[in-house]
Design an enzyme around this catalytic site. Sequence first.
Site, PDB file in Angstrom:
ATOM      1  N   ASP A 296       0.852  -1.200   0.000  1.00  0.00           N
ATOM      2  CA  ASP A 296       0.000   0.000   0.000  1.00  0.00           C
ATOM      3  C   ASP A 296       0.888   1.252   0.000  1.00  0.00           C
ATOM      4  O   ASP A 296       1.889   1.312   0.727  1.00  0.00           O
ATOM      5  CB  ASP A 296      -0.900   0.002   1.233  1.00  0.00           C
ATOM      6  CG  ASP A 296      -1.902   1.144   1.213  1.00  0.00           C
ATOM      7  OD1 ASP A 296      -3.007   0.956   0.675  1.00  0.00           O
ATOM      8  OD2 ASP A 296      -1.554   2.227   1.732  1.00  0.00           O
ATOM      9  N   ASN A 304      -3.024  12.764  -2.880  1.00  0.00           N
ATOM     10  CA  ASN A 304      -3.975  13.057  -3.957  1.00  0.00           C
ATOM     11  C   ASN A 304      -4.682  14.385  -3.718  1.00  0.00           C
ATOM     12  O   ASN A 304      -4.866  15.190  -4.633  1.00  0.00           O
ATOM     13  CB  ASN A 304      -5.020  11.937  -4.039  1.00  0.00           C
ATOM     14  CG  ASN A 304      -4.886  11.131  -5.317  1.00  0.00           C
ATOM     15  OD1 ASN A 304      -4.098  11.474  -6.181  1.00  0.00           O
ATOM     16  ND2 ASN A 304      -5.655  10.072  -5.425  1.00  0.00           N
ATOM     17  N   ASP A 313      -1.934   9.673 -10.185  1.00  0.00           N
ATOM     18  CA  ASP A 313      -1.824   8.624 -11.219  1.00  0.00           C
ATOM     19  C   ASP A 313      -0.365   8.370 -11.588  1.00  0.00           C
ATOM     20  O   ASP A 313       0.031   7.224 -11.834  1.00  0.00           O
ATOM     21  CB  ASP A 313      -2.611   9.038 -12.459  1.00  0.00           C
ATOM     22  CG  ASP A 313      -4.118   8.971 -12.243  1.00  0.00           C
ATOM     23  OD1 ASP A 313      -4.537   8.387 -11.227  1.00  0.00           O
ATOM     24  OD2 ASP A 313      -4.864   9.498 -13.089  1.00  0.00           O
ATOM     25  N   GLU A 338      -4.893   2.294  -4.147  1.00  0.00           N
ATOM     26  CA  GLU A 338      -3.444   2.414  -4.009  1.00  0.00           C
ATOM     27  C   GLU A 338      -2.813   1.118  -3.508  1.00  0.00           C
ATOM     28  O   GLU A 338      -1.659   1.107  -3.076  1.00  0.00           O
ATOM     29  CB  GLU A 338      -3.085   3.571  -3.060  1.00  0.00           C
ATOM     30  CG  GLU A 338      -3.493   3.366  -1.609  1.00  0.00           C
ATOM     31  CD  GLU A 338      -4.878   3.895  -1.302  1.00  0.00           C
ATOM     32  OE1 GLU A 338      -5.124   4.253  -0.140  1.00  0.00           O
ATOM     33  OE2 GLU A 338      -5.720   3.947  -2.224  1.00  0.00           O
TER      34      GLU A 338
END
Length: 436
Positions: A296, A304, A313, A338
Amino acid sequence: MEFSAKKILVPVAMCGVCLLIAGLFAAGWQEITSRFSGQPQARAFLQVLPAIPYAVLFVGFAMGWRYGNSGMMLSCLAFFAAYACTGAGGGPTGVPGGEGPELSRVAAFLLPFNIVAGSLLIRRRPFTPLGVSAFSLFFIQCLLAFSLSQPKLASLAAQVSSFSPSAGRGMLTLGRTLSSFIGTHPVSFCAGMTAPALAAFAWTLPFLLLRYVLYGMVLQSGMFTATAAALLAFCSGKPETATLFFLASGIVIVVTSVEASFSMAYLDELTGLPGRRSLNEALLNLPRSYAVAMIDIDHFKKFNDRYGHKVGDQVLRMVGSRLRQMPGNAQVFRYGGEEFTALFPGKIPAEALPFLEKYRADVADAPFTIRSQKREGRSAADRGKKTQSMRKRVKITVSIGISGPDKGRVHPEMALKAADKLLYEAKKAGRNCVKI
Protein backbone atom coordinates in the site's frame (compact mmCIF):
# COMPACT_ATOMS: atom_id res chain seq x y z
CA MET A 1 0.75 6.56 -20.97
CA GLU A 2 3.90 4.56 -20.25
CA PHE A 3 5.78 4.05 -23.52
CA SER A 4 7.16 0.58 -24.06
CA ALA A 5 8.72 -0.63 -27.32
CA LYS A 6 7.67 -4.20 -26.55
CA LYS A 7 4.08 -3.18 -25.78
CA ILE A 8 3.87 -1.22 -29.04
CA LEU A 9 5.71 -3.59 -31.40
CA VAL A 10 4.31 -6.98 -30.34
CA PRO A 11 0.68 -6.36 -31.47
CA VAL A 12 1.91 -4.81 -34.75
CA ALA A 13 4.16 -7.84 -35.33
CA MET A 14 1.27 -10.24 -34.66
CA CYS A 15 -0.93 -8.39 -37.17
CA GLY A 16 1.97 -8.24 -39.61
CA VAL A 17 2.33 -12.03 -39.53
CA CYS A 18 -1.30 -12.38 -40.62
CA LEU A 19 -0.70 -9.90 -43.45
CA LEU A 20 2.47 -11.74 -44.48
CA ILE A 21 0.64 -15.09 -44.64
CA ALA A 22 -2.04 -13.53 -46.87
CA GLY A 23 0.70 -12.10 -49.11
CA LEU A 24 2.46 -15.47 -49.41
CA PHE A 25 -0.80 -17.19 -50.38
CA ALA A 26 -1.56 -14.44 -52.91
CA ALA A 27 1.92 -14.73 -54.47
CA GLY A 28 1.64 -18.50 -54.91
CA TRP A 29 -2.10 -18.66 -55.59
CA GLN A 30 -1.85 -20.04 -59.13
CA GLU A 31 0.49 -22.82 -58.09
CA ILE A 32 -1.68 -23.68 -55.06
CA THR A 33 -4.91 -23.85 -57.08
CA SER A 34 -3.33 -25.88 -59.89
CA ARG A 35 -1.88 -28.38 -57.41
CA PHE A 36 -5.14 -28.98 -55.53
CA SER A 37 -7.63 -28.41 -58.36
CA GLY A 38 -8.14 -32.15 -58.82
CA GLN A 39 -9.45 -32.65 -55.29
CA PRO A 40 -13.22 -32.22 -54.79
CA GLN A 41 -12.80 -30.78 -51.30
CA ALA A 42 -10.35 -28.16 -52.61
CA ARG A 43 -12.72 -27.16 -55.43
CA ALA A 44 -15.59 -26.82 -52.95
CA PHE A 45 -13.43 -24.68 -50.66
CA LEU A 46 -12.40 -22.41 -53.53
CA GLN A 47 -16.06 -21.87 -54.40
CA VAL A 48 -16.88 -20.92 -50.81
CA LEU A 49 -13.71 -18.84 -50.24
CA PRO A 50 -15.04 -15.53 -51.71
CA ALA A 51 -17.86 -15.55 -49.13
CA ILE A 52 -15.58 -16.13 -46.10
CA PRO A 53 -14.41 -12.46 -45.76
CA TYR A 54 -18.08 -11.43 -45.52
CA ALA A 55 -18.61 -13.95 -42.71
CA VAL A 56 -15.49 -12.85 -40.79
CA LEU A 57 -16.37 -9.16 -41.13
CA PHE A 58 -19.92 -9.91 -39.99
CA VAL A 59 -18.47 -11.61 -36.88
CA GLY A 60 -16.40 -8.46 -36.28
CA PHE A 61 -19.51 -6.29 -36.66
CA ALA A 62 -21.45 -8.53 -34.23
CA MET A 63 -18.62 -8.30 -31.68
CA GLY A 64 -18.61 -4.52 -32.03
CA TRP A 65 -22.38 -4.51 -31.46
CA ARG A 66 -22.02 -6.71 -28.38
CA TYR A 67 -19.27 -4.50 -26.92
CA GLY A 68 -21.09 -1.27 -27.83
CA ASN A 69 -18.11 -0.25 -29.98
CA SER A 70 -19.38 1.94 -32.82
CA GLY A 71 -15.86 2.38 -34.25
CA MET A 72 -15.43 -1.35 -34.76
CA MET A 73 -18.93 -1.66 -36.23
CA LEU A 74 -18.36 1.18 -38.69
CA SER A 75 -14.95 -0.18 -39.74
CA CYS A 76 -16.34 -3.67 -40.38
CA LEU A 77 -19.19 -2.19 -42.45
CA ALA A 78 -16.69 -0.12 -44.44
CA PHE A 79 -14.50 -3.16 -45.19
CA PHE A 80 -17.62 -5.21 -46.00
CA ALA A 81 -18.82 -2.62 -48.56
CA ALA A 82 -15.33 -2.11 -50.02
CA TYR A 83 -14.87 -5.86 -50.51
CA ALA A 84 -18.25 -6.09 -52.25
CA CYS A 85 -17.19 -3.26 -54.58
CA THR A 86 -14.07 -5.12 -55.73
CA GLY A 87 -16.30 -7.76 -57.33
CA ALA A 88 -14.28 -10.54 -55.67
CA GLY A 89 -17.18 -11.39 -53.39
CA GLY A 90 -19.82 -11.26 -56.08
CA GLY A 91 -20.72 -7.61 -55.48
CA PRO A 92 -21.33 -4.90 -58.10
CA THR A 93 -18.28 -3.11 -59.49
CA GLY A 94 -19.86 -0.49 -61.70
CA VAL A 95 -19.30 -0.22 -65.43
CA PRO A 96 -16.31 1.59 -66.89
CA GLY A 97 -17.35 4.18 -69.44
CA GLY A 98 -20.56 5.12 -67.64
CA GLU A 99 -21.49 8.59 -66.46
CA GLY A 100 -19.85 7.98 -63.09
CA PRO A 101 -16.61 6.41 -61.91
CA GLU A 102 -16.16 2.68 -61.47
CA LEU A 103 -17.59 1.61 -58.12
CA SER A 104 -14.37 -0.13 -56.96
CA ARG A 105 -12.47 3.13 -57.47
CA VAL A 106 -15.04 5.06 -55.43
CA ALA A 107 -14.74 2.44 -52.66
CA ALA A 108 -10.93 2.66 -52.71
CA PHE A 109 -11.19 6.43 -52.24
CA LEU A 110 -13.85 6.40 -49.51
CA LEU A 111 -12.59 3.44 -47.43
CA PRO A 112 -9.67 5.29 -45.74
CA PHE A 113 -11.95 8.12 -44.58
CA ASN A 114 -14.43 5.65 -43.09
CA ILE A 115 -11.60 3.80 -41.32
CA VAL A 116 -10.37 7.08 -39.81
CA ALA A 117 -13.93 7.77 -38.60
CA GLY A 118 -14.07 4.26 -37.11
CA SER A 119 -10.71 4.80 -35.40
CA LEU A 120 -11.99 7.99 -33.78
CA LEU A 121 -15.18 6.23 -32.60
CA ILE A 122 -13.57 3.15 -31.02
CA ARG A 123 -14.74 4.10 -27.52
CA ARG A 124 -18.11 5.57 -28.57
CA ARG A 125 -21.45 3.84 -28.23
CA PRO A 126 -23.50 3.32 -31.40
CA PHE A 127 -26.67 5.09 -30.25
CA THR A 128 -25.11 8.43 -29.39
CA PRO A 129 -25.53 11.53 -31.58
CA LEU A 130 -21.98 11.11 -32.92
CA GLY A 131 -22.41 7.40 -33.58
CA VAL A 132 -25.77 7.81 -35.33
CA SER A 133 -24.35 10.66 -37.45
CA ALA A 134 -21.36 8.53 -38.52
CA PHE A 135 -23.55 5.57 -39.54
CA SER A 136 -26.00 7.85 -41.36
CA LEU A 137 -23.15 9.46 -43.29
CA PHE A 138 -21.78 6.03 -44.21
CA PHE A 139 -25.11 4.83 -45.64
CA ILE A 140 -25.54 8.10 -47.55
CA GLN A 141 -22.08 7.49 -49.03
CA CYS A 142 -23.12 3.99 -50.12
CA LEU A 143 -26.28 5.26 -51.83
CA LEU A 144 -24.52 8.11 -53.61
CA ALA A 145 -21.55 5.96 -54.67
CA PHE A 146 -23.82 3.27 -56.09
CA SER A 147 -26.03 5.81 -57.89
CA LEU A 148 -23.17 7.83 -59.33
CA SER A 149 -21.33 4.70 -60.54
CA GLN A 150 -24.13 3.46 -62.82
CA PRO A 151 -24.05 3.91 -66.60
CA LYS A 152 -27.69 5.04 -66.58
CA LEU A 153 -26.92 8.08 -64.45
CA ALA A 154 -28.01 10.35 -67.31
CA SER A 155 -31.46 8.76 -67.56
CA LEU A 156 -31.82 8.85 -63.77
CA ALA A 157 -30.91 12.54 -63.83
CA ALA A 158 -33.50 13.08 -66.58
CA GLN A 159 -36.21 11.52 -64.41
CA VAL A 160 -35.16 13.71 -61.48
CA SER A 161 -35.21 16.76 -63.79
CA SER A 162 -38.91 16.22 -64.47
CA PHE A 163 -39.52 17.05 -60.81
CA SER A 164 -36.63 19.46 -60.25
CA PRO A 165 -34.45 20.60 -63.19
CA SER A 166 -31.80 22.04 -60.86
CA ALA A 167 -31.52 18.74 -58.95
CA GLY A 168 -31.09 16.80 -62.21
CA ARG A 169 -28.36 19.15 -63.41
CA GLY A 170 -26.71 18.97 -60.00
CA MET A 171 -26.69 15.15 -60.12
CA LEU A 172 -25.02 15.11 -63.52
CA THR A 173 -22.47 17.72 -62.46
CA LEU A 174 -21.65 15.77 -59.29
CA GLY A 175 -21.28 12.52 -61.24
CA ARG A 176 -18.95 14.06 -63.80
CA THR A 177 -16.93 15.81 -61.09
CA LEU A 178 -16.47 12.54 -59.18
CA SER A 179 -15.59 10.76 -62.40
CA SER A 180 -12.84 13.24 -63.22
CA PHE A 181 -11.52 13.35 -59.65
CA ILE A 182 -11.88 9.77 -58.37
CA GLY A 183 -12.29 7.60 -61.45
CA THR A 184 -9.35 8.91 -63.48
CA HIS A 185 -5.60 9.33 -62.89
CA PRO A 186 -4.83 5.59 -62.58
CA VAL A 187 -1.56 4.65 -60.89
CA SER A 188 0.72 2.53 -63.09
CA PHE A 189 2.06 0.26 -60.33
CA CYS A 190 -1.39 -0.27 -58.73
CA ALA A 191 -3.81 -1.87 -61.16
CA GLY A 192 -7.00 -1.03 -59.26
CA MET A 193 -6.00 2.32 -57.73
CA THR A 194 -6.23 5.95 -58.74
CA ALA A 195 -4.01 8.78 -57.51
CA PRO A 196 -6.71 10.31 -55.20
CA ALA A 197 -7.40 6.91 -53.60
CA LEU A 198 -3.68 6.27 -53.13
CA ALA A 199 -3.30 9.72 -51.53
CA ALA A 200 -6.18 8.90 -49.14
CA PHE A 201 -4.42 5.72 -48.03
CA ALA A 202 -1.07 7.56 -47.82
CA TRP A 203 -2.26 9.91 -45.06
CA THR A 204 -4.58 7.42 -43.35
CA LEU A 205 -1.94 4.78 -42.58
CA PRO A 206 0.45 7.17 -40.70
CA PHE A 207 -2.56 8.64 -38.88
CA LEU A 208 -3.67 5.20 -37.64
CA LEU A 209 -0.12 4.25 -36.65
CA LEU A 210 0.35 7.51 -34.75
CA ARG A 211 -2.91 6.99 -32.84
CA TYR A 212 -1.79 3.50 -31.87
CA VAL A 213 1.61 4.72 -30.64
CA LEU A 214 0.01 7.57 -28.67
CA TYR A 215 -2.90 5.69 -27.10
CA GLY A 216 -1.63 2.09 -27.13
CA MET A 217 -5.03 0.54 -27.92
CA VAL A 218 -4.55 -2.87 -29.53
CA LEU A 219 -7.57 -2.40 -31.78
CA GLN A 220 -5.85 0.62 -33.34
CA SER A 221 -2.98 -1.63 -34.47
CA GLY A 222 -5.59 -3.92 -36.03
CA MET A 223 -7.12 -0.96 -37.89
CA PHE A 224 -3.68 -0.04 -39.25
CA THR A 225 -2.90 -3.57 -40.49
CA ALA A 226 -6.40 -4.12 -41.91
CA THR A 227 -6.15 -0.85 -43.87
CA ALA A 228 -2.73 -1.87 -45.23
CA ALA A 229 -4.25 -5.20 -46.33
CA ALA A 230 -7.10 -3.38 -48.10
CA LEU A 231 -4.56 -1.18 -49.89
CA LEU A 232 -2.77 -4.29 -51.19
CA ALA A 233 -6.12 -5.76 -52.25
CA PHE A 234 -7.00 -2.70 -54.34
CA CYS A 235 -3.49 -2.42 -55.77
CA SER A 236 -3.49 -5.99 -57.07
CA GLY A 237 -6.68 -5.63 -59.10
CA LYS A 238 -7.15 -9.43 -58.93
CA PRO A 239 -10.31 -10.95 -57.38
CA GLU A 240 -8.50 -13.82 -55.63
CA THR A 241 -5.91 -11.45 -54.13
CA ALA A 242 -8.66 -9.10 -52.97
CA THR A 243 -10.38 -12.05 -51.27
CA LEU A 244 -7.22 -13.09 -49.42
CA PHE A 245 -6.31 -9.59 -48.24
CA PHE A 246 -9.84 -8.64 -47.16
CA LEU A 247 -10.01 -11.97 -45.32
CA ALA A 248 -6.79 -10.94 -43.56
CA SER A 249 -8.38 -7.56 -42.72
CA GLY A 250 -11.37 -9.26 -41.10
CA ILE A 251 -9.25 -11.75 -39.15
CA VAL A 252 -6.96 -8.98 -37.83
CA ILE A 253 -9.91 -6.89 -36.64
CA VAL A 254 -11.54 -9.85 -34.88
CA VAL A 255 -8.29 -11.04 -33.26
CA THR A 256 -7.28 -7.58 -32.02
CA SER A 257 -10.81 -7.07 -30.71
CA VAL A 258 -10.53 -10.28 -28.67
CA GLU A 259 -7.11 -9.16 -27.41
CA ALA A 260 -8.49 -5.72 -26.50
CA SER A 261 -11.38 -7.35 -24.61
CA PHE A 262 -8.93 -9.55 -22.71
CA SER A 263 -6.84 -6.50 -21.78
CA MET A 264 -9.92 -4.63 -20.54
CA ALA A 265 -11.02 -7.60 -18.44
CA TYR A 266 -7.67 -8.68 -17.02
CA LEU A 267 -5.30 -5.70 -17.12
CA ASP A 268 -5.38 -2.45 -15.18
CA GLU A 269 -5.52 0.38 -17.70
CA LEU A 270 -3.53 2.88 -15.62
CA THR A 271 -0.54 0.78 -14.56
CA GLY A 272 -0.64 -2.00 -17.16
CA LEU A 273 -0.45 -4.62 -14.37
CA PRO A 274 -2.84 -7.58 -14.19
CA GLY A 275 -5.97 -6.58 -12.29
CA ARG A 276 -8.24 -8.09 -9.65
CA ARG A 277 -9.73 -10.74 -11.95
CA SER A 278 -6.26 -11.99 -12.87
CA LEU A 279 -5.37 -12.13 -9.15
CA ASN A 280 -8.47 -14.20 -8.34
CA GLU A 281 -7.51 -16.76 -10.99
CA ALA A 282 -3.87 -16.82 -9.85
CA LEU A 283 -4.95 -17.52 -6.25
CA LEU A 284 -6.81 -20.62 -7.44
CA ASN A 285 -3.69 -22.02 -9.09
CA LEU A 286 -1.12 -21.57 -6.34
CA PRO A 287 0.97 -24.55 -5.13
CA ARG A 288 0.95 -25.69 -1.50
CA SER A 289 3.87 -23.43 -0.64
CA TYR A 290 3.59 -19.75 -1.48
CA ALA A 291 3.89 -16.25 -0.08
CA VAL A 292 1.43 -13.42 -0.63
CA ALA A 293 2.20 -9.73 -0.02
CA MET A 294 -0.14 -6.75 0.20
CA ILE A 295 1.49 -3.43 -0.69
CA ASP A 296 0.00 0.00 0.00
CA ILE A 297 1.26 3.51 -0.85
CA ASP A 298 1.67 5.57 2.32
CA HIS A 299 -0.45 8.73 2.79
CA PHE A 300 -1.80 8.38 -0.76
CA LYS A 301 -5.16 10.04 -0.04
CA LYS A 302 -3.49 13.13 1.45
CA PHE A 303 -1.07 13.17 -1.48
CA ASN A 304 -3.97 13.06 -3.96
CA ASP A 305 -5.85 15.83 -2.15
CA ARG A 306 -2.77 18.06 -2.07
CA TYR A 307 -1.30 17.58 -5.54
CA GLY A 308 -4.28 16.37 -7.57
CA HIS A 309 -5.34 13.10 -9.19
CA LYS A 310 -3.06 13.47 -12.23
CA VAL A 311 0.02 13.50 -10.00
CA GLY A 312 -1.52 10.64 -8.00
CA ASP A 313 -1.82 8.62 -11.22
CA GLN A 314 1.86 9.25 -11.92
CA VAL A 315 2.71 7.85 -8.48
CA LEU A 316 0.61 4.75 -9.13
CA ARG A 317 2.35 4.21 -12.48
CA MET A 318 5.79 4.63 -10.89
CA VAL A 319 5.02 2.19 -8.06
CA GLY A 320 3.49 -0.29 -10.51
CA SER A 321 6.43 0.01 -12.91
CA ARG A 322 8.94 -0.84 -10.18
CA LEU A 323 6.72 -3.66 -8.93
CA ARG A 324 6.74 -5.19 -12.41
CA GLN A 325 10.54 -5.50 -12.20
CA MET A 326 10.50 -7.46 -8.92
CA PRO A 327 12.61 -10.64 -9.10
CA GLY A 328 11.99 -13.94 -7.31
CA ASN A 329 9.50 -15.22 -9.89
CA ALA A 330 6.92 -12.82 -8.44
CA GLN A 331 3.45 -12.41 -9.94
CA VAL A 332 2.30 -8.84 -9.38
CA PHE A 333 -1.19 -7.30 -9.56
CA ARG A 334 -3.02 -4.07 -8.88
CA TYR A 335 -5.47 -4.96 -6.15
CA GLY A 336 -7.39 -1.69 -6.31
CA GLY A 337 -6.96 1.96 -5.38
CA GLU A 338 -3.44 2.41 -4.01
CA GLU A 339 -3.05 -1.28 -3.08
CA PHE A 340 -0.99 -3.86 -4.96
CA THR A 341 -0.45 -7.59 -4.49
CA ALA A 342 2.59 -9.81 -5.10
CA LEU A 343 2.46 -13.62 -5.18
CA PHE A 344 5.53 -15.82 -4.79
CA PRO A 345 4.60 -19.40 -5.83
CA GLY A 346 6.86 -22.05 -4.28
CA LYS A 347 8.35 -19.68 -1.66
CA ILE A 348 7.61 -19.25 2.01
CA PRO A 349 7.21 -15.68 3.39
CA ALA A 350 10.77 -15.64 4.78
CA GLU A 351 12.14 -16.38 1.28
CA ALA A 352 10.06 -13.61 -0.28
CA LEU A 353 11.06 -11.05 2.37
CA PRO A 354 14.43 -9.96 0.81
CA PHE A 355 12.76 -9.18 -2.54
CA LEU A 356 10.04 -7.10 -0.89
CA GLU A 357 12.51 -5.28 1.38
CA LYS A 358 14.59 -4.34 -1.65
CA TYR A 359 11.48 -3.17 -3.48
CA ARG A 360 10.40 -1.04 -0.48
CA ALA A 361 13.85 0.56 -0.30
CA ASP A 362 13.97 1.18 -4.08
CA VAL A 363 10.62 2.98 -4.00
CA ALA A 364 11.70 5.12 -1.03
CA ASP A 365 14.98 6.05 -2.77
CA ALA A 366 13.41 6.70 -6.18
CA PRO A 367 13.38 10.39 -7.15
CA PHE A 368 9.87 11.73 -7.74
CA THR A 369 9.51 15.31 -8.91
CA ILE A 370 6.27 17.28 -8.95
CA ARG A 371 6.09 20.01 -11.57
CA SER A 372 3.66 22.89 -11.06
CA GLN A 373 3.09 26.18 -12.85
CA LYS A 374 3.29 29.45 -10.90
CA ARG A 375 2.83 33.00 -12.17
CA GLU A 376 5.74 35.37 -11.72
CA GLY A 377 3.41 38.29 -10.91
CA ARG A 378 -0.03 38.60 -9.34
CA SER A 379 -1.14 42.10 -10.42
CA ALA A 380 -3.16 42.84 -13.56
CA ALA A 381 -0.05 44.32 -15.16
CA ASP A 382 1.82 41.07 -14.61
CA ARG A 383 -0.80 38.72 -16.05
CA GLY A 384 0.88 38.65 -19.41
CA LYS A 385 4.15 37.38 -17.98
CA LYS A 386 5.24 33.83 -18.68
CA THR A 387 4.69 31.10 -16.13
CA GLN A 388 7.68 29.53 -14.54
CA SER A 389 7.91 25.85 -13.74
CA MET A 390 8.20 25.04 -10.05
CA ARG A 391 9.72 21.66 -9.19
CA LYS A 392 9.37 19.92 -5.88
CA ARG A 393 10.89 16.55 -4.98
CA VAL A 394 8.81 14.36 -2.70
CA LYS A 395 9.43 10.97 -1.12
CA ILE A 396 7.09 8.08 -1.94
CA THR A 397 7.04 5.12 0.45
CA VAL A 398 5.10 1.88 0.72
CA SER A 399 4.05 -0.39 3.58
CA ILE A 400 3.97 -4.17 3.07
CA GLY A 401 2.42 -7.16 4.82
CA ILE A 402 3.52 -10.74 3.96
CA SER A 403 1.74 -13.97 4.81
CA GLY A 404 1.49 -17.57 3.68
CA PRO A 405 -0.53 -20.75 4.26
CA ASP A 406 -0.60 -22.53 7.61
CA LYS A 407 -3.05 -24.73 9.53
CA GLY A 408 -5.42 -21.84 10.12
CA ARG A 409 -5.20 -20.46 6.58
CA VAL A 410 -5.77 -23.28 4.15
CA HIS A 411 -7.31 -21.18 1.38
CA PRO A 412 -5.23 -18.48 -0.39
CA GLU A 413 -8.01 -15.94 0.28
CA MET A 414 -7.36 -16.38 4.00
CA ALA A 415 -3.62 -15.81 3.50
CA LEU A 416 -4.47 -12.68 1.51
CA LYS A 417 -6.61 -11.35 4.37
CA ALA A 418 -3.82 -12.14 6.84
CA ALA A 419 -1.34 -10.20 4.65
CA ASP A 420 -3.80 -7.28 4.62
CA LYS A 421 -3.94 -7.27 8.45
CA LEU A 422 -0.13 -7.32 8.59
CA LEU A 423 -0.11 -4.40 6.14
CA TYR A 424 -2.14 -2.31 8.59
CA GLU A 425 0.25 -3.35 11.37
CA ALA A 426 3.06 -1.93 9.20
CA LYS A 427 1.04 1.29 8.90
CA LYS A 428 0.66 1.52 12.69
CA ALA A 429 4.36 0.81 13.15
CA GLY A 430 5.25 4.02 11.33
CA ARG A 431 4.89 3.07 7.64
CA ASN A 432 7.67 2.43 5.13
CA CYS A 433 8.29 -1.02 6.57
CA VAL A 434 7.49 -4.71 6.05
CA LYS A 435 5.59 -6.93 8.50
CA ILE A 436 5.83 -10.70 8.10
